[in-house]
Write a protein that holds these residues in place. Sequence first.
Motif, PDB file in Angstrom:
ATOM      1  N   HIS A 204      13.868   2.935   3.101  1.00 28.67           N
ATOM      2  CA  HIS A 204      13.910   4.203   3.483  1.00 28.67           C
ATOM      3  C   HIS A 204      12.581   5.238   2.665  1.00 28.67           C
ATOM      4  N   PHE A 205      12.270   4.349   1.237  1.00 31.54           N
ATOM      5  CA  PHE A 205      11.418   5.630   1.076  1.00 31.54           C
ATOM      6  C   PHE A 205       9.673   5.148   0.859  1.00 31.54           C
ATOM      7  N   GLU A 206       9.815   4.008   1.851  1.00 32.51           N
ATOM      8  CA  GLU A 206       8.835   3.406   1.865  1.00 32.51           C
ATOM      9  C   GLU A 206       8.157   3.769   3.548  1.00 32.51           C
ATOM     10  N   ARG A 207      10.155   4.359   4.289  1.00 36.20           N
ATOM     11  CA  ARG A 207       9.317   5.069   5.403  1.00 36.20           C
ATOM     12  C   ARG A 207       8.175   6.203   5.245  1.00 36.20           C
ATOM     13  N   ILE A 208       9.553   7.615   4.670  1.00 39.54           N
ATOM     14  CA  ILE A 208       9.417   8.790   4.168  1.00 39.54           C
ATOM     15  C   ILE A 208       8.045   8.737   3.661  1.00 39.54           C
ATOM     16  N   PHE A 209       7.631   8.189   2.773  1.00 40.45           N
ATOM     17  CA  PHE A 209       5.922   7.905   2.563  1.00 40.45           C
ATOM     18  C   PHE A 209       5.451   7.443   3.195  1.00 40.45           C
ATOM     19  N   ALA A 210       5.075   7.453   4.052  1.00 37.97           N
ATOM     20  CA  ALA A 210       4.513   6.044   5.088  1.00 37.97           C
ATOM     21  C   ALA A 210       2.765   6.593   4.358  1.00 37.97           C
ATOM     22  N   GLU A 211       2.962   7.595   5.186  1.00 36.04           N
ATOM     23  CA  GLU A 211       1.334   7.961   5.217  1.00 36.04           C
ATOM     24  C   GLU A 211       1.016   7.607   3.884  1.00 36.04           C
ATOM     25  N   TYR A 212       1.179   7.476   2.473  1.00 34.07           N
ATOM     26  CA  TYR A 212       0.682   8.141   1.675  1.00 34.07           C
ATOM     27  C   TYR A 212       0.790   6.515   0.948  1.00 34.07           C
ATOM     28  N   VAL A 213       1.838   5.616   0.862  1.00 40.91           N
ATOM     29  CA  VAL A 213       1.420   4.311   0.763  1.00 40.91           C
ATOM     30  C   VAL A 213       0.098   3.786   1.677  1.00 40.91           C
ATOM     31  N   GLN A 214       0.093   4.397   3.335  1.00 42.07           N
ATOM     32  CA  GLN A 214      -0.902   3.501   4.216  1.00 42.07           C
ATOM     33  C   GLN A 214      -2.640   3.771   3.273  1.00 42.07           C
ATOM     34  N   ARG A 215      -2.488   5.081   2.454  1.00 41.92           N
ATOM     35  CA  ARG A 215      -3.850   5.459   1.982  1.00 41.92           C
ATOM     36  C   ARG A 215      -3.769   4.488   0.789  1.00 41.92           C
ATOM     37  N   GLY A 216      -2.745   3.772   0.637  1.00 44.09           N
ATOM     38  CA  GLY A 216      -2.752   3.587  -1.509  1.00 44.09           C
ATOM     39  C   GLY A 216      -2.598   4.727  -2.719  1.00 44.09           C
ATOM     40  N   TRP A 217      -1.762   5.386  -2.364  1.00 40.86           N
ATOM     41  CA  TRP A 217      -1.544   6.573  -2.868  1.00 40.86           C
ATOM     42  C   TRP A 217       0.233   6.491  -3.810  1.00 40.86           C
ATOM     43  N   VAL A 218       0.637   5.764  -3.184  1.00 41.80           N
ATOM     44  CA  VAL A 218       2.117   5.042  -3.590  1.00 41.80           C
ATOM     45  C   VAL A 218       2.659   4.038  -3.198  1.00 41.80           C
ATOM     46  N   ARG A 219       3.309   3.052  -4.277  1.00 39.54           N
ATOM     47  CA  ARG A 219       3.349   1.789  -4.176  1.00 39.54           C
ATOM     48  C   ARG A 219       5.058   1.769  -4.816  1.00 39.54           C
ATOM     49  N   PHE A 220       5.760   1.147  -3.609  1.00 37.62           N
ATOM     50  CA  PHE A 220       7.113   0.767  -4.899  1.00 37.62           C
ATOM     51  C   PHE A 220       7.946  -1.113  -4.808  1.00 37.62           C
ATOM     52  N   VAL A 221       8.448  -1.250  -6.142  1.00 32.36           N
ATOM     53  CA  VAL A 221       8.235  -2.706  -6.263  1.00 32.36           C
ATOM     54  C   VAL A 221       9.112  -2.065  -6.702  1.00 32.36           C
ATOM     55  N   ASP A 222       9.736  -4.006  -7.104  1.00 25.47           N
ATOM     56  CA  ASP A 222      11.910  -3.812  -7.453  1.00 25.47           C
ATOM     57  C   ASP A 222      11.426  -4.456  -9.343  1.00 25.47           C
ATOM     58  N   GLY A 223      12.394  -4.518  -9.369  1.00 28.66           N
ATOM     59  CA  GLY A 223      12.717  -5.166 -10.452  1.00 28.66           C
ATOM     60  C   GLY A 223      13.177  -4.988 -11.760  1.00 28.66           C
ATOM     61  N   GLY A 224      13.279  -5.674 -12.823  1.00 28.15           N
ATOM     62  CA  GLY A 224      14.219  -5.567 -13.952  1.00 28.15           C
ATOM     63  C   GLY A 224      13.750  -5.006 -15.286  1.00 28.15           C
ATOM     64  N   PRO A 225      14.529  -5.131 -16.159  1.00 24.20           N
ATOM     65  CA  PRO A 225      13.754  -4.552 -17.736  1.00 24.20           C
ATOM     66  C   PRO A 225      12.645  -5.646 -18.334  1.00 24.20           C
ATOM     67  N   ALA A 226      12.157  -6.851 -17.202  1.00 19.86           N
ATOM     68  CA  ALA A 226      10.881  -7.896 -17.192  1.00 19.86           C
ATOM     69  C   ALA A 226       9.746  -6.953 -16.819  1.00 19.86           C
ATOM     70  N   GLU A 227      10.241  -6.532 -15.742  1.00 18.21           N
ATOM     71  CA  GLU A 227       8.884  -5.786 -14.850  1.00 18.21           C
ATOM     72  C   GLU A 227       8.718  -4.420 -15.294  1.00 18.21           C
ATOM     73  N   GLY A 228       9.783  -3.951 -15.511  1.00 16.51           N
ATOM     74  CA  GLY A 228       9.653  -2.419 -16.469  1.00 16.51           C
ATOM     75  C   GLY A 228       8.618  -2.244 -17.699  1.00 16.51           C
ATOM     76  N   ALA A 229       9.030  -3.814 -18.601  1.00 15.88           N
ATOM     77  CA  ALA A 229       7.950  -3.657 -19.702  1.00 15.88           C
ATOM     78  C   ALA A 229       6.710  -4.401 -19.983  1.00 15.88           C
ATOM     79  N   TYR A 230       6.339  -5.437 -18.156  1.00 12.66           N
ATOM     80  CA  TYR A 230       4.812  -5.726 -17.792  1.00 12.66           C
ATOM     81  C   TYR A 230       4.383  -4.636 -17.827  1.00 12.66           C
TER      82      TYR A 230
END
Length: 565
Positions: A204-230
């Motif tokens: 849902h967020f990727e659709r709402i922020f689609a223009e920012y994503v296309q321009r390389g200004w926002v990225r969404f990623v998944d993950g838990g504590p390991a990804e957060g720590a990295y």
Amino acid sequence: MNSPTLDPTVLDRALGELRHSAPSWATAPLTERIGLLERLLPRIRDAAAGLAAAGARAKGYGPGSPWAAEDWAGGPWALAQHVTARLHVLRRLAAGHEPLPAGAVHERGGRTWVDVFPATGWDRLLLGGYSARVRMRPGITAEQVRHRAAAQYRGGVPRPGVALVLGAGNVASLTATDILHKLYAEGQVVIAKMNPVNAYLRPHFERIFAEYVQRGWVRFVDGGPAEGAYLTAHDSVDSIHVTGSDRTHDAIVWGTDEHASRRRREDTPLIDKPFTSELGGVSPCIVVPGPWSRADLRFQAEHIVTSKMNNSGHNCIASQVLVLPRSWRGTEPLLDEIRRVLRALPARTDYYPGAHHRLQGVLAAHPGAECHGDDSRILVADIADHDDMLLTREVFASALGVVRLPGETPAHFLQQAVDFANTVLPGTLGATLIVHPRTGPREVEAAVSGLRYGTIGVNSWSGVNFLLGYTPWGAHPGHTRQAIGSGIGFVNNAFMLEDIEKTVLRAPFAPAPRGLFTGCPSLSPKPPYFVTNRTGLATLERVTRFTTAPGSARLSAVLASALRG
């Protein structure tokens, strides 16, 4: 999703793309930034029903349930309101005006205050009787406030950077509004790591922020504590913002191994980057004695229960301790009304991970606790021990404790209540003060001044402050990374004020038309976010559509629904 083993490939690629695009965002013209926000509003409108329905299903009820009103309020409406707040300020700047209108900044009693809400005529019509002021830190003058507001848009030097937003798992709009703050207030592009609890919001967020994503200004990623720590330790991340708990902050900054205590003691953090945070606490709701009618008791019982039961209590700003005058004749009738409201609410579960265990802990510690749901909707009606678990740690679930304090007069009671809140309860994010309009304003102002909280709601649940966009959101200043409390820094804050101490939000004590007879005349009916509002869902759907495209016809539809609540 929470991966069992860390694969940094996706994270590295996202950070590389953001690093490459950061200069283009930092130097993007004001007109372009405004255009992006303008095009964001119809995307929010188109995604609103799906976004709210996803939250409702994840919590265990359908999108047509009365509980789904909170998914509209804390999801698409809050996001749209934040966008319109930023648009209002940026359009003023683009027109060559100061960000703050003339007369908004006042010096009073040796302190500087800024009027931030209502900001537009639509605000006055939609939330009649609501107002918000920001108190600045000691020593800050009106001239300094005006000079520093939105300074980055008035001659500031662009500094490209990549911000990490560690998303909240409880309220849908939180991650999105934190992204907007980093983009528009700090000028940084954003990698947003979704919380595993509500990672279902990512598409849902990727659709709402689609223009920012296309321009390389926002990225969404998944993950838990390991990804957060990295991500927190990555060289390509320049700043961090987290909404969560003090434990999350401390794990990032000091680690979780046997050396963590030494690092904290010696102030040698694992992560030494600009780090802002909103971390919750134990929030009080203070009821001041006064000449309340039976209708006042009923209405404010619904208000208090809303401040606890919204989102099943899974809010960092949920009222956890109800502070009542011990000798006031209204104390027991108010508690009886609260019980009535709790019993009458539709069934729902406390869905957030760990909630059942925490509620069982409350029941084990309080054999006399009242359950007005299935091992939930817990009321502990008389807490006397200041070491009680409900006073010492955030439960983050549907349990409310009651503390009775002495005070034969409002002034004496308020002195006791302010001292109790400031010295006993952990955290400084928000406090709610419920007071009859005929109670002496001098005593109330002294209490507002004395409460050490970043947000104070006077006759409004302090959580409403998060929704408005113009109002800064964060803990009272004074926390450090070694004693993080409710966090450091303010977000939202559409006027981009510096040197903030607290925001004070005021609302009518009674709804229209009864407010005419209690000394708080306004056009505001029962708020649609009340858990008892009969038309809350329909009203908030209409409010969302109105906020994305204001107009007289849409406003009429909102009011027609709201008046039936």
